[in-house]
Design a protein around this motif. Sequence first.
Motif, PDB file in Angstrom:
ATOM      1  N   ASP A  49       0.849  -1.185   0.000  1.00 30.54           N
ATOM      2  CA  ASP A  49       0.000   0.000   0.000  1.00 30.54           C
ATOM      3  C   ASP A  49       0.893   1.246   0.000  1.00 30.54           C
ATOM      4  N   ALA A  50       0.828   2.035  -1.063  1.00 28.91           N
ATOM      5  CA  ALA A  50       1.735   3.166  -1.222  1.00 28.91           C
ATOM      6  C   ALA A  50       1.525   4.234  -0.148  1.00 28.91           C
ATOM      7  N   GLU A  51       0.270   4.493   0.222  1.00 29.55           N
ATOM      8  CA  GLU A  51       0.031   5.519   1.241  1.00 29.55           C
ATOM      9  C   GLU A  51       0.499   5.046   2.614  1.00 29.55           C
ATOM     10  N   ALA A  52       0.331   3.754   2.905  1.00 29.18           N
ATOM     11  CA  ALA A  52       0.866   3.215   4.154  1.00 29.18           C
ATOM     12  C   ALA A  52       2.384   3.333   4.167  1.00 29.18           C
ATOM     13  N   ALA A  53       3.015   3.049   3.035  1.00 28.50           N
ATOM     14  CA  ALA A  53       4.467   3.166   2.944  1.00 28.50           C
ATOM     15  C   ALA A  53       4.913   4.609   3.155  1.00 28.50           C
ATOM     16  N   ARG A  54       4.162   5.547   2.590  1.00 26.30           N
ATOM     17  CA  ARG A  54       4.491   6.963   2.788  1.00 26.30           C
ATOM     18  C   ARG A  54       4.398   7.327   4.270  1.00 26.30           C
ATOM     19  N   GLY A  55       3.369   6.818   4.948  1.00 25.05           N
ATOM     20  CA  GLY A  55       3.207   7.097   6.369  1.00 25.05           C
ATOM     21  C   GLY A  55       4.318   6.507   7.202  1.00 25.05           C
ATOM     22  N   ALA A  56       4.740   5.286   6.881  1.00 22.61           N
ATOM     23  CA  ALA A  56       5.833   4.648   7.620  1.00 22.61           C
ATOM     24  C   ALA A  56       7.131   5.415   7.432  1.00 22.61           C
ATOM     25  N   ALA A  57       7.407   5.836   6.205  1.00 20.31           N
ATOM     26  CA  ALA A  57       8.628   6.600   5.949  1.00 20.31           C
ATOM     27  C   ALA A  57       8.612   7.930   6.696  1.00 20.31           C
ATOM     28  N   ALA A  58       7.457   8.584   6.749  1.00 19.09           N
ATOM     29  CA  ALA A  58       7.344   9.865   7.459  1.00 19.09           C
ATOM     30  C   ALA A  58       7.553   9.678   8.958  1.00 19.09           C
TER      31      ALA A  58
END
Length: 362
Positions: free
Chosen positions: A61-70
Amino acid sequence: MTRIGGRIVRPGAVVPGYVEVDGAAIVEVVADPTAGDDVIVPGFVDIHCHGGGGHTFTTGDAEAARGAAAFHLAHGTTTVLASLVSAPFELMRDATAAYQPLISEGVLAGVHYEGPYLSGARCGAQNPAYLRDPSVAELTALIALGGVRMVTIAPELPGALEAIALLRRHGVVAALGHTDATYDQTRLALQAGAGVGTHLFNGMRPPHHREPGPVVGLLSSAAICELVADNIHLHPGMLAFAAHSAGPGRAALITDAMDAAGMPDGRYDLGGQEVIVAEGVARLSRNGAIAGSTLTMDAALRNAVAAGISLPDAAAMAATTPARALGLDDRLGALEAGLRADLAVLDANLQLKRVMRAGTWI
């Protein structure tokens, strides 16, 4: 021009002075004994991370990945790989494709497959339903998508040496982990091109004086050895031993964090398996195996220093060495002129105060 003053942690030394930043790059590091008491370290580079802040890298999930990176960026990690766990080929393919925009944006440095080419005897918290022998066909298709930076493989499996050679030809790091390999099998894999040991000691045949196994094989090689510095995966004494044995140029701090990092105790999922987090420790509900961590890189740095590792060595292990593992040390991972302006400002107790990535304060 931005000037960040304090005690600047550089390879082998802590120097009072200023890091001068222009745009996205460091232009100069200037010594000045009056620069202040803050501690300035390179932005952390985490080459093994499954998620954090309630977000996961493991589902594609790209948005989940963005959240984890943030989440991890807010803890000083300015470069991170999205680590998957053992999964069907289709999930690996779709996740890799979904993460291409994040890689292009620089949110992710790439993808790491921790599995599925792992030992059933040493699978740890990996889902045994998805384990299989290394597949050159699968890897070729995945590499063609782009963004694949590292693959963890058990070197004793059929086809492992061919897979490692393929990865090396394509500039992908082959890591050895979740393995029941002998010392000799480990050495053959290193000769084939493997360059990293995945969370050393954990998910590996333990050393024995008549069969040194992968731990000694890796420590006595040129490979970079990952170390989970959460005081759970490794006793502080073992962390210090491994770090001193490998040296800061071959020891890399990692989090191995899952989505529960920064979140309350409770029930979580990792690769289709239930994980229970209690007092910050993540374990599979079915057998109690350690299931990743709830660690962040700023805490890993503090734990390493508390274990007796010098601050310059710990900072190298948290940034410079993992950057070199990925072939990125010509761009980031140290406070040197010409490199990307990634840094973390810590107080005297090594608690995080501010984070800069590519010249921008986070």
